[in-house]
Structure formats: structure tokens, C-alpha cells
Scaffold this motif. Sequence first.
Motif, mmCIF file in Angstrom:
data_model
loop_
_atom_site.group_PDB
_atom_site.id
_atom_site.type_symbol
_atom_site.label_atom_id
_atom_site.label_comp_id
_atom_site.label_asym_id
_atom_site.label_seq_id
_atom_site.Cartn_x
_atom_site.Cartn_y
_atom_site.Cartn_z
ATOM 1 N N THR A 146 0.806 -1.223 0.000
ATOM 2 C CA THR A 146 0.000 0.000 0.000
ATOM 3 C C THR A 146 0.838 1.272 0.000
ATOM 4 O OG1 THR A 146 -0.164 -0.048 2.423
ATOM 5 C CG2 THR A 146 -1.895 -1.171 1.179
ATOM 6 N N ASP A 147 2.147 1.159 0.259
ATOM 7 C CA ASP A 147 3.030 2.317 0.228
ATOM 8 C C ASP A 147 4.272 1.955 -0.580
ATOM 9 O OD1 ASP A 147 5.499 3.888 1.534
ATOM 10 O OD2 ASP A 147 3.709 5.108 1.781
ATOM 11 N N THR A 148 4.412 2.562 -1.747
ATOM 12 C CA THR A 148 5.521 2.189 -2.633
ATOM 13 C C THR A 148 6.885 2.604 -2.085
ATOM 14 O OG1 THR A 148 5.147 4.227 -3.899
ATOM 15 C CG2 THR A 148 4.103 2.219 -4.712
ATOM 16 N N THR A 149 6.938 3.679 -1.279
ATOM 17 C CA THR A 149 8.220 4.091 -0.692
ATOM 18 C C THR A 149 8.789 2.980 0.178
ATOM 19 O OG1 THR A 149 7.580 6.423 -0.688
ATOM 20 C CG2 THR A 149 9.358 5.777 0.789
ATOM 21 N N LEU A 150 7.948 2.443 1.054
ATOM 22 C CA LEU A 150 8.389 1.354 1.927
ATOM 23 C C LEU A 150 8.595 0.068 1.132
ATOM 24 C CD1 LEU A 150 6.066 2.100 4.970
ATOM 25 C CD2 LEU A 150 8.527 2.374 4.894
ATOM 26 N N GLY A 151 7.714 -0.178 0.163
ATOM 27 C CA GLY A 151 7.850 -1.371 -0.660
ATOM 28 C C GLY A 151 9.146 -1.369 -1.442
ATOM 29 N N ASN A 152 9.473 -0.228 -2.056
ATOM 30 C CA ASN A 152 10.716 -0.119 -2.826
ATOM 31 C C ASN A 152 11.945 -0.277 -1.934
ATOM 32 O OD1 ASN A 152 9.255 0.293 -5.170
ATOM 33 N ND2 ASN A 152 9.383 2.527 -5.072
ATOM 34 N N ALA A 153 11.864 0.296 -0.735
ATOM 35 C CA ALA A 153 12.997 0.185 0.197
ATOM 36 C C ALA A 153 13.250 -1.275 0.570
ATOM 37 C CB ALA A 153 12.727 1.014 1.451
ATOM 38 N N LEU A 154 12.159 -2.034 0.711
ATOM 39 C CA LEU A 154 12.284 -3.440 1.079
ATOM 40 C C LEU A 154 12.537 -4.321 -0.141
ATOM 41 C CD1 LEU A 154 12.134 -5.485 3.412
ATOM 42 C CD2 LEU A 154 9.654 -5.587 3.057
ATOM 43 N N GLY A 155 12.188 -3.821 -1.328
ATOM 44 C CA GLY A 155 12.354 -4.609 -2.541
ATOM 45 C C GLY A 155 11.215 -5.563 -2.800
ATOM 46 N N ILE A 156 10.014 -5.201 -2.319
ATOM 47 C CA ILE A 156 8.849 -6.056 -2.471
ATOM 48 C C ILE A 156 7.794 -5.331 -3.291
ATOM 49 C CG2 ILE A 156 7.858 -5.299 -0.272
ATOM 50 C CD1 ILE A 156 6.714 -8.086 0.087
ATOM 51 N N GLU A 157 7.064 -6.074 -4.124
ATOM 52 C CA GLU A 157 6.066 -5.485 -5.002
ATOM 53 C C GLU A 157 4.700 -6.127 -4.766
ATOM 54 O OE1 GLU A 157 7.406 -6.227 -8.938
ATOM 55 O OE2 GLU A 157 9.295 -5.087 -8.708
ATOM 56 N N THR A 158 3.650 -5.391 -5.141
ATOM 57 C CA THR A 158 2.310 -5.951 -5.091
ATOM 58 C C THR A 158 2.263 -7.192 -5.986
ATOM 59 O OG1 THR A 158 1.216 -3.850 -4.631
ATOM 60 C CG2 THR A 158 -0.110 -5.551 -5.696
ATOM 61 N N GLY A 159 1.688 -8.257 -5.449
ATOM 62 C CA GLY A 159 1.628 -9.518 -6.171
ATOM 63 C C GLY A 159 2.674 -10.515 -5.713
ATOM 64 N N ASP A 160 3.715 -10.037 -5.011
ATOM 65 C CA ASP A 160 4.723 -10.954 -4.468
ATOM 66 C C ASP A 160 4.109 -11.814 -3.362
ATOM 67 O OD1 ASP A 160 6.586 -9.861 -6.140
ATOM 68 O OD2 ASP A 160 7.650 -8.745 -4.576
ATOM 69 N N LYS A 161 4.626 -12.998 -3.223
ATOM 70 C CA LYS A 161 4.271 -13.851 -2.095
ATOM 71 C C LYS A 161 5.466 -13.924 -1.154
ATOM 72 C CE LYS A 161 0.934 -16.661 -4.646
ATOM 73 N NZ LYS A 161 0.531 -18.032 -5.073
ATOM 74 N N VAL A 162 5.248 -13.580 0.113
ATOM 75 C CA VAL A 162 6.328 -13.616 1.105
ATOM 76 C C VAL A 162 6.442 -15.046 1.618
ATOM 77 C CG1 VAL A 162 7.212 -12.676 3.252
ATOM 78 C CG2 VAL A 162 5.843 -11.229 1.730
ATOM 79 N N ILE A 163 7.563 -15.661 1.347
ATOM 80 C CA ILE A 163 7.754 -17.069 1.716
ATOM 81 C C ILE A 163 8.365 -17.203 3.105
ATOM 82 C CG2 ILE A 163 8.787 -19.264 1.057
ATOM 83 C CD1 ILE A 163 6.692 -18.163 -0.906
#
Length: 450
Positions: A146-163
Motif C-alpha cells: 500500500t506504500d511504494t516508498t516502503l515497498g521499494n525500500a524493502l524490494g517487495i512489489e504488489t503480487g509478491d508472495k512472502v515465503i
Amino acid sequence: MSPIIIKTIQFFLSLSILIVLHELGHFIPAKYFKTRVEKFYLFFDVKFSLFKKKIGETEYGIGWLPLGGYVKISGMIDESMDKEAMAEEPKEWEFRSKPAWQRLIIMLGGVTVNFVLAVIIFIGLAYAYGEQYIANDSLKDGVWITDTTLGNALGIETGDKVIAVDGKEIESLNSIMPEVVYGEKITLERNGEIIEKDIPVDFIETISDNRENARFISYRNPFVVRSIPEDSPNKESGFQEGDAVVKIAGTPVEFQDQVIPVLAANKGKTVPVEVMREGDKVSLNAKVSDEGKFGIYAGLGSMEEYQEKGYFQIKQLKYSFVESIPAGWNKGVKTLTDYIKGMKKIFNPDTGAYKEVGGFAAIGGMFPDTWNWPQFWATTAFISIILAFMNILPIPALDGGHVMFLLYEMVTGRKPSDKFLEYAQVTGFFILIALLLFANGNDVYKLIFK
């Protein structure tokens, strides 16, 4: 009653319970080993107390300064700094006259009670309420960032599955964030490919700078019309509750995260929309506001409905009393180990985690703003774990400082001099004051500037 008052009442109720039980952890073994306890106080009675009553050899009271509590044990160098008593010959009922192993048990009593109390609370919560969570491996089409700033910092995108995080499989959606905060590596599945990424050392600082969006990992929400407000620009566009939007301006969509950029690209326009309604495809024309919105509420009504439609599965665990015991123990150990991981990051300046250190306002803010007993007890258990850990730190003036010197005595056979212990106590006191000022200063800074 205002939320602030409710939080404040819960904070002081929790604090009072924890302080009294912590001090009982010192009081009971002291009495068992026939050591005189002169005072037992909730809060500090600097200059005067709000209430006091002497029963036997012990004065019980309530102080006016709510920074903690204490038991004053005869013959012990503590915050009272009673040098006159220490200058006299040791008496048989004094702390300093007892064998080192008995003094060690007395000093470890408080932190032991704090940890045991937390485990007991977790056992009670597991038995009474069980556990309910969204199974992470059941999420349809991955997570929503929901927040691309935090997502980009972590390297995670919408649609990814966290294993997994640090090789540990993630079972619950809600556990992703705590694991990420404490972890070093995250394992993702993206378009069928397994990817492992390093979690940035300063990711906690990034979260701190974007605290309003800190919960940025969520489940993907289908764009299903839930309700249409009276003032919606699309009140007469033909939308009906339960419509599932499948195409906007020729672009296929299913989830809200897919709808947002399409609407942003068509601000102020009227666009063709296709919805699925009771198995049939229906075409509409809808207005997009200048803010890039339809002006409707979207999403499914309940968690059960998401489960029924296959978007994710809700795990509901029920425990018998016997089963709740290991569940509560494991929760207590997990909470303590996670807190220790967090403390390690705080002492590493590169992480920026020191910015998240908080004082009384931060602790008070952990409580719910309505009376919710399960949340109250869960928060109390967490704070009890914090108190146990903080008190066992090897800082003079804390229980851990006394334990450190006792262990030195037991190993070497030499007891530190009273003069050394006095200086250590004063040094520890100033360290604690500095930490207290830093933590509460952080609270004030966040209140004013963030």
C-alpha cells in the motif's frame, strides 16, 4: 470518556499490576530467607507518600511519582543510599549477611515474576480466545503493497508472495511486518520465481520516517462494490452492490491496487466499465472524479466472505487448557527473543532504530482507545516482558547490576566493597536518568515534529 483518558487509565492499571508483582518477586524470597524488608512501595515516595501503613516490620505505601516502585531491603545498597545503616556492623537479618546464592535469588525474583506473569497471561489468552489469523500461504495473487516508498525500500512489489524471513517460513499475514523489522533476509516468490533479498540495515528508520503507512503489507482487496454514497458522482451510473469490476477503460482489473492507477490516468473523465453481476457481464459508463476516484466503497463485507470466495483462508486455533500451556510459553519466549533482536538493532546506529525508542507516551499509546480486555492483557504481557529484559540488563541500580556483582562474587570469592557499590549505584542512576530523558525526549519530538 475520551480515548486519551481510557489509554491513561489502562496504562496506570497495567503499570501498577506489573510494579506490585515485580516487587513481590523480591519481597517473597527476601522474607523466605528471613531478610528484613523495611518498605514496599508502589511508585516512589520522594519527600512524601500518598498512602502508607506499617504492618509488622514493613511499611507499605503508595508514592506520588509514578516512575516505578521499590522494596527497601535492610543491608542492601540501593536507590535509598542509606550510608549510615551500611556503616554499622552487619545484622543477621540484613541482605549483606545472607549467602550469595540467597541474595542472587532475591535479586532475580522480580524479573522472574515478570516473565512468568507474561507467560501466564499468554496461556490465559490462548485458552480463552485461541488464535485467529490469515494464513500467509493462502493469499490469492500475493500481497498488496500500500506504500511504494516502503515497498521499494524493502524490494517487495504488489503480487509478491512472502515465503520466509531469515529462512523461517511465514505462517500469518500479520507476522510478516514484525519478522521483517527484526530480520536480515526476505524470501519472495515473484511470477513463479523464488527471490531472496537483503533487508536494508536502515529499514526501521525508513518505517519511522513513514510511520503513517507503517502497515504497508496487506491482502489484495477485490474491487467489488460494497455501497454507493448518496453524494457519489456515480449514484446514477448503474452500479449495484455486489458488482465485481473487471474492466475499466479497456484495462482488465480485479483488485483495488489495479484500479487505482487506471483511475489516476483518467481523472475527470467518463470511462466505460465492465462488471460481473450474478454471473453476467454488464457494461456501464462511470465518472472518474478530479481526485481519480469513483466515489464508491469497494471490498467484501467480512473476513468470512473473503474466505468463501477463495481470496485467503482464515486459520482458527482453539486450545484446551493443557494445550494452552505450551502455546503461552512459546508466545512468551518468542516475544522475548523478538524484543532482544529489536534491542540489538537499537544499539546499532546504522539501523536508525534508536529513533523508535519511546517513553511513557509510547507505552501508553500501545493500549487500545476502547476497553478491550484481551488487548489490555496482551499489552500488559508485552510490557511485562520488556520490564523483565530491561531490569536484567547489567546496569548498576537495576536488578541486573546487582546480579552482575553477585555473580562476580560467586565466581571469584571476593565481594565488591560497599564504597564501590555506592559509586556503581550512583553511576547507574545517572545512566537510567539519561535513558529516561532520551526515551521521553523522543516522545516529545515525535509529538511536535511528526
